[in-house]
Write a protein that holds these residues in place. Structure first.
Motif, PDB file in Angstrom:
ATOM      1  N   PHE A   1     -11.888   9.283  -4.893  1.00  0.00           N
ATOM      2  CA  PHE A   1     -12.045   7.945  -4.325  1.00  0.00           C
ATOM      3  C   PHE A   1     -13.238   7.186  -4.908  1.00  0.00           C
ATOM      4  CE2 PHE A   1      -9.278   9.744  -1.046  1.00  0.00           C
ATOM      5  CZ  PHE A   1      -8.420   8.679  -0.810  1.00  0.00           C
ATOM      6  N   GLU A   2     -14.337   7.873  -5.126  1.00  0.00           N
ATOM      7  CA  GLU A   2     -15.564   7.186  -5.532  1.00  0.00           C
ATOM      8  C   GLU A   2     -15.720   7.061  -7.041  1.00  0.00           C
ATOM      9  OE1 GLU A   2     -18.885   9.011  -3.506  1.00  0.00           O
ATOM     10  OE2 GLU A   2     -17.751   9.123  -1.614  1.00  0.00           O
TER      11      GLU A   2
ATOM     12  N   ALA B   1      -4.772   6.712  -2.302  1.00  0.00           N
ATOM     13  CA  ALA B   1      -4.312   7.577  -1.213  1.00  0.00           C
ATOM     14  C   ALA B   1      -4.048   8.968  -1.770  1.00  0.00           C
ATOM     15  CB  ALA B   1      -3.053   7.011  -0.556  1.00  0.00           C
ATOM     16  N   VAL B   2      -3.944   9.944  -0.856  1.00  0.00           N
ATOM     17  CA  VAL B   2      -3.653  11.316  -1.260  1.00  0.00           C
ATOM     18  C   VAL B   2      -2.511  11.882  -0.433  1.00  0.00           C
ATOM     19  CG1 VAL B   2      -6.003  11.815  -2.051  1.00  0.00           C
ATOM     20  CG2 VAL B   2      -5.357  12.322   0.321  1.00  0.00           C
TER      21      VAL B   2
ATOM     22  N   GLU C   1       0.828  -1.209   0.000  1.00  0.00           N
ATOM     23  CA  GLU C   1       0.000   0.000   0.000  1.00  0.00           C
ATOM     24  C   GLU C   1       0.862   1.259   0.000  1.00  0.00           C
ATOM     25  OE1 GLU C   1      -3.607   0.161   2.644  1.00  0.00           O
ATOM     26  OE2 GLU C   1      -2.665  -1.625   3.505  1.00  0.00           O
ATOM     27  N   LEU C   2       2.067   1.137   0.500  1.00  0.00           N
ATOM     28  CA  LEU C   2       2.933   2.293   0.697  1.00  0.00           C
ATOM     29  C   LEU C   2       3.742   2.650  -0.540  1.00  0.00           C
ATOM     30  CD1 LEU C   2       4.200   1.406   4.285  1.00  0.00           C
ATOM     31  CD2 LEU C   2       2.282   2.890   3.638  1.00  0.00           C
ATOM     32  N   VAL C   3       3.618   1.848  -1.584  1.00  0.00           N
ATOM     33  CA  VAL C   3       4.312   2.094  -2.851  1.00  0.00           C
ATOM     34  C   VAL C   3       3.258   2.116  -3.950  1.00  0.00           C
ATOM     35  CG1 VAL C   3       6.081   1.306  -4.456  1.00  0.00           C
ATOM     36  CG2 VAL C   3       6.363   0.900  -1.994  1.00  0.00           C
ATOM     37  N   LEU C   4       3.059   3.284  -4.576  1.00  0.00           N
ATOM     38  CA  LEU C   4       1.961   3.456  -5.513  1.00  0.00           C
ATOM     39  C   LEU C   4       2.374   4.319  -6.708  1.00  0.00           C
ATOM     40  CD1 LEU C   4      -0.913   4.308  -2.987  1.00  0.00           C
ATOM     41  CD2 LEU C   4      -0.636   2.148  -4.224  1.00  0.00           C
ATOM     42  N   PRO C   5       1.695   4.143  -7.833  1.00  0.00           N
ATOM     43  CA  PRO C   5       1.865   5.096  -8.941  1.00  0.00           C
ATOM     44  C   PRO C   5       1.460   6.487  -8.458  1.00  0.00           C
ATOM     45  CG  PRO C   5       0.611   3.169  -9.648  1.00  0.00           C
ATOM     46  CD  PRO C   5       0.710   3.093  -8.149  1.00  0.00           C
ATOM     47  N   LEU C   6       2.184   7.506  -8.898  1.00  0.00           N
ATOM     48  CA  LEU C   6       1.970   8.865  -8.389  1.00  0.00           C
ATOM     49  C   LEU C   6       1.451   9.793  -9.485  1.00  0.00           C
ATOM     50  CD1 LEU C   6       2.311  11.047  -6.194  1.00  0.00           C
ATOM     51  CD2 LEU C   6       4.693  11.270  -6.907  1.00  0.00           C
ATOM     52  N   ILE C   7       0.388  10.519  -9.159  1.00  0.00           N
ATOM     53  CA  ILE C   7      -0.125  11.569 -10.026  1.00  0.00           C
ATOM     54  C   ILE C   7      -0.045  12.881  -9.262  1.00  0.00           C
ATOM     55  CG2 ILE C   7      -2.176  12.494 -11.180  1.00  0.00           C
ATOM     56  CD1 ILE C   7      -3.026   9.635 -11.748  1.00  0.00           C
ATOM     57  N   VAL C   8       0.518  13.904  -9.890  1.00  0.00           N
ATOM     58  CA  VAL C   8       0.661  15.215  -9.263  1.00  0.00           C
ATOM     59  C   VAL C   8      -0.299  16.189  -9.943  1.00  0.00           C
ATOM     60  CG1 VAL C   8       2.215  17.125  -8.735  1.00  0.00           C
ATOM     61  CG2 VAL C   8       3.076  14.771  -8.707  1.00  0.00           C
ATOM     62  N   VAL C   9      -1.245  16.686  -9.167  1.00  0.00           N
ATOM     63  CA  VAL C   9      -2.204  17.676  -9.662  1.00  0.00           C
ATOM     64  C   VAL C   9      -1.648  19.058  -9.328  1.00  0.00           C
ATOM     65  CG1 VAL C   9      -4.540  18.585  -9.454  1.00  0.00           C
ATOM     66  CG2 VAL C   9      -4.154  16.114  -9.381  1.00  0.00           C
ATOM     67  N   ASP C  10      -1.200  19.756 -10.352  1.00  0.00           N
ATOM     68  CA  ASP C  10      -0.546  21.050 -10.153  1.00  0.00           C
ATOM     69  C   ASP C  10      -1.582  22.176 -10.107  1.00  0.00           C
ATOM     70  OD1 ASP C  10       1.016  23.290 -10.089  1.00  0.00           O
ATOM     71  OD2 ASP C  10       2.030  22.943 -12.001  1.00  0.00           O
TER      72      ASP C  10
ATOM     73  N   GLU D   1      -6.764  18.282 -19.567  1.00  0.00           N
ATOM     74  CA  GLU D   1      -5.430  18.598 -20.078  1.00  0.00           C
ATOM     75  C   GLU D   1      -4.472  17.423 -19.999  1.00  0.00           C
ATOM     76  OE1 GLU D   1      -1.809  21.815 -19.215  1.00  0.00           O
ATOM     77  OE2 GLU D   1      -3.799  22.108 -18.328  1.00  0.00           O
ATOM     78  N   ASN D   2      -4.651  16.554 -18.994  1.00  0.00           N
ATOM     79  CA  ASN D   2      -3.658  15.519 -18.723  1.00  0.00           C
ATOM     80  C   ASN D   2      -4.169  14.091 -18.856  1.00  0.00           C
ATOM     81  OD1 ASN D   2      -1.285  17.239 -17.582  1.00  0.00           O
ATOM     82  ND2 ASN D   2      -3.093  17.983 -16.481  1.00  0.00           N
ATOM     83  N   GLY D   3      -5.435  13.911 -19.159  1.00  0.00           N
ATOM     84  CA  GLY D   3      -5.999  12.576 -19.226  1.00  0.00           C
ATOM     85  C   GLY D   3      -6.591  12.166 -17.897  1.00  0.00           C
ATOM     86  N   MET D   4      -7.341  11.074 -17.923  1.00  0.00           N
ATOM     87  CA  MET D   4      -8.050  10.619 -16.731  1.00  0.00           C
ATOM     88  C   MET D   4      -7.093  10.213 -15.614  1.00  0.00           C
ATOM     89  SD  MET D   4     -10.990   7.654 -16.414  1.00  0.00           S
ATOM     90  CE  MET D   4     -12.112   8.583 -17.462  1.00  0.00           C
ATOM     91  N   ILE D   5      -7.470  10.512 -14.405  1.00  0.00           N
ATOM     92  CA  ILE D   5      -6.708  10.101 -13.225  1.00  0.00           C
ATOM     93  C   ILE D   5      -6.862   8.595 -13.063  1.00  0.00           C
ATOM     94  CG2 ILE D   5      -6.580  10.283 -10.705  1.00  0.00           C
ATOM     95  CD1 ILE D   5      -7.507  13.231 -11.073  1.00  0.00           C
ATOM     96  N   ASP D   6      -5.752   7.884 -13.002  1.00  0.00           N
ATOM     97  CA  ASP D   6      -5.765   6.421 -12.995  1.00  0.00           C
ATOM     98  C   ASP D   6      -6.184   5.867 -11.646  1.00  0.00           C
ATOM     99  OD1 ASP D   6      -4.699   6.303 -15.653  1.00  0.00           O
ATOM    100  OD2 ASP D   6      -2.740   6.786 -14.807  1.00  0.00           O
ATOM    101  N   SER D   7      -6.992   4.810 -11.671  1.00  0.00           N
ATOM    102  CA  SER D   7      -7.352   4.117 -10.441  1.00  0.00           C
ATOM    103  C   SER D   7      -6.107   3.496  -9.829  1.00  0.00           C
ATOM    104  CB  SER D   7      -8.404   3.041 -10.719  1.00  0.00           C
ATOM    105  OG  SER D   7      -7.867   2.039 -11.558  1.00  0.00           O
ATOM    106  N   GLY D   8      -6.132   3.316  -8.511  1.00  0.00           N
ATOM    107  CA  GLY D   8      -4.997   2.715  -7.818  1.00  0.00           C
ATOM    108  C   GLY D   8      -3.836   3.655  -7.582  1.00  0.00           C
ATOM    109  N   SER D   9      -4.014   4.939  -7.866  1.00  0.00           N
ATOM    110  CA  SER D   9      -2.922   5.900  -7.760  1.00  0.00           C
ATOM    111  C   SER D   9      -2.883   6.599  -6.404  1.00  0.00           C
ATOM    112  CB  SER D   9      -3.049   6.976  -8.846  1.00  0.00           C
ATOM    113  OG  SER D   9      -2.950   6.435 -10.132  1.00  0.00           O
ATOM    114  N   PHE D  10      -1.742   7.164  -6.109  1.00  0.00           N
ATOM    115  CA  PHE D  10      -1.559   8.139  -5.036  1.00  0.00           C
ATOM    116  C   PHE D  10      -1.627   9.501  -5.719  1.00  0.00           C
ATOM    117  CE2 PHE D  10       0.650  11.042  -2.330  1.00  0.00           C
ATOM    118  CZ  PHE D  10       0.677  10.537  -1.047  1.00  0.00           C
ATOM    119  N   VAL D  11      -2.556  10.354  -5.300  1.00  0.00           N
ATOM    120  CA  VAL D  11      -2.716  11.660  -5.932  1.00  0.00           C
ATOM    121  C   VAL D  11      -2.238  12.749  -4.972  1.00  0.00           C
ATOM    122  CG1 VAL D  11      -4.313  13.290  -6.991  1.00  0.00           C
ATOM    123  CG2 VAL D  11      -4.642  10.834  -7.319  1.00  0.00           C
ATOM    124  N   ALA D  12      -1.265  13.528  -5.416  1.00  0.00           N
ATOM    125  CA  ALA D  12      -0.698  14.597  -4.601  1.00  0.00           C
ATOM    126  C   ALA D  12      -1.136  15.951  -5.151  1.00  0.00           C
ATOM    127  CB  ALA D  12       0.827  14.506  -4.589  1.00  0.00           C
ATOM    128  N   LEU D  13      -1.561  16.820  -4.263  1.00  0.00           N
ATOM    129  CA  LEU D  13      -1.960  18.176  -4.633  1.00  0.00           C
ATOM    130  C   LEU D  13      -0.758  19.108  -4.502  1.00  0.00           C
ATOM    131  CD1 LEU D  13      -4.111  20.282  -5.378  1.00  0.00           C
ATOM    132  CD2 LEU D  13      -4.649  20.460  -2.925  1.00  0.00           C
TER     133      LEU D  13
END
Length: 249
Positions: A170-171, A177-178, A88-97, A121-133
């Motif tokens: 999430f839904e 995770a975020v 759970e602690l290692v995930l694909p990362l998406i950065v929302v700028d 602009e960047n395509g759909m946010i992938d399921s299973g990702s860690f999303v950072a703001l």
């Protein structure tokens, strides 16, 4: 373990070592910015080299510096930090700028519409990702006055997630995770208006974790990196300082 598996693992490690590794963790100490209800950290030297070895004692809230929150931090009868699985602690990362938005409006609260604009602009946010703001708020570290950014009435003005954005992630997108660069999941203005951290409660209610006070998100691509959240395993802990880092493809 077979020879082939050993070879595959070593090859994977060799490949990872050729990539760029970015530290997402602040160095913290007694004077670092922290949530206003916590006392300052205390670092005490127990023995020095004149005694034969250097050893220290540390006292700080679990949610201090760049840290990870387990579900139990807000939600009763849920998982402690020790219950989080390693994978759970290692995930694909998406950065929302949203750094420009946060610079223009210190009360910026990331909404579902902001995320839909990001996806356009960047395509759909992938399921299973860690999303950072990304807000670039971490650039204010370690100046507490700048980080808290109080107005003339003494209220913090700090950007953050909106509840509708988190529910969307999430839904509707199925993320895992975020993370964010600030003390709290919620923006400071939402916290004042609601009298509670509804966004933070919602995230941890999903039986997952979040990482707060991240840094160096500006050094990462929007997609393609992997985040590692390496943390000690204290007994029955609600959270703890974490060593988060990302590997860039």
């Amino acid at each position: 373990m077979t020879t082939q598996t050993q070879t595959d693992l070593l090859a994977a490690l060799t490949t990872l070592k050729t990539k760029e590794w970015v530290d997402l963790t602040h160095t913290f100490g007694p004077t670092s910015p922290h949530f206003f209800m916590f006392e300052d950290a205390e670092f005490k030297t127990l023995f020095n080299h004149d005694d034969g070895f250097f050893a220290q004692q540390f006292s700080f809230a679990g949610q201090y510096g760049t840290h990870i929150d387990a579900p139990i931090h807000f939600v009763r009868d849920t998982r402690y930090l020790e219950d989080l699985e390693l994978k759970e602690l290692v995930l694909p990362l998406i950065v929302v700028d949203k750094s420009k938005e946060a610079e223009a409006n210190h009360d910026f609260t990331c909404s579902k519409d902001d995320l839909l604009a990001f996806e356009k602009e960047n395509g759909m946010i992938d399921s299973g990702s860690f999303v950072a703001l990304r807000t670039d708020w971490s650039k204010r570290w370690p100046d507490t006055e700048s980080f808290c950014n109080k107005d003339k009435d003494g209220n913090n003005r700090i950007p953050g997630w909106g509840l509708d954005a988190l529910k969307f992630l999430f839904e509707e997108r199925g993320i895992k995770a975020v993370g964010h660069e600030t003390f709290d999941t919620d923006s400071a203005v939402d916290f004042r208006e609601n009298g509670a951290l509804h966004g933070e409660y919602y995230v941890l209610e999903q039986d997952t974790y979040q990482v707060e006070l991240l840094t160096n998100l500006d050094k990462l691509p929007t997609k393609g990196a992997i985040i590692f959240n390496i943390v000690p395993k204290p007994e029955k802990a609600s959270g703890f300082p974490v060593r988060s880092f990302a590997i860039i493809p």
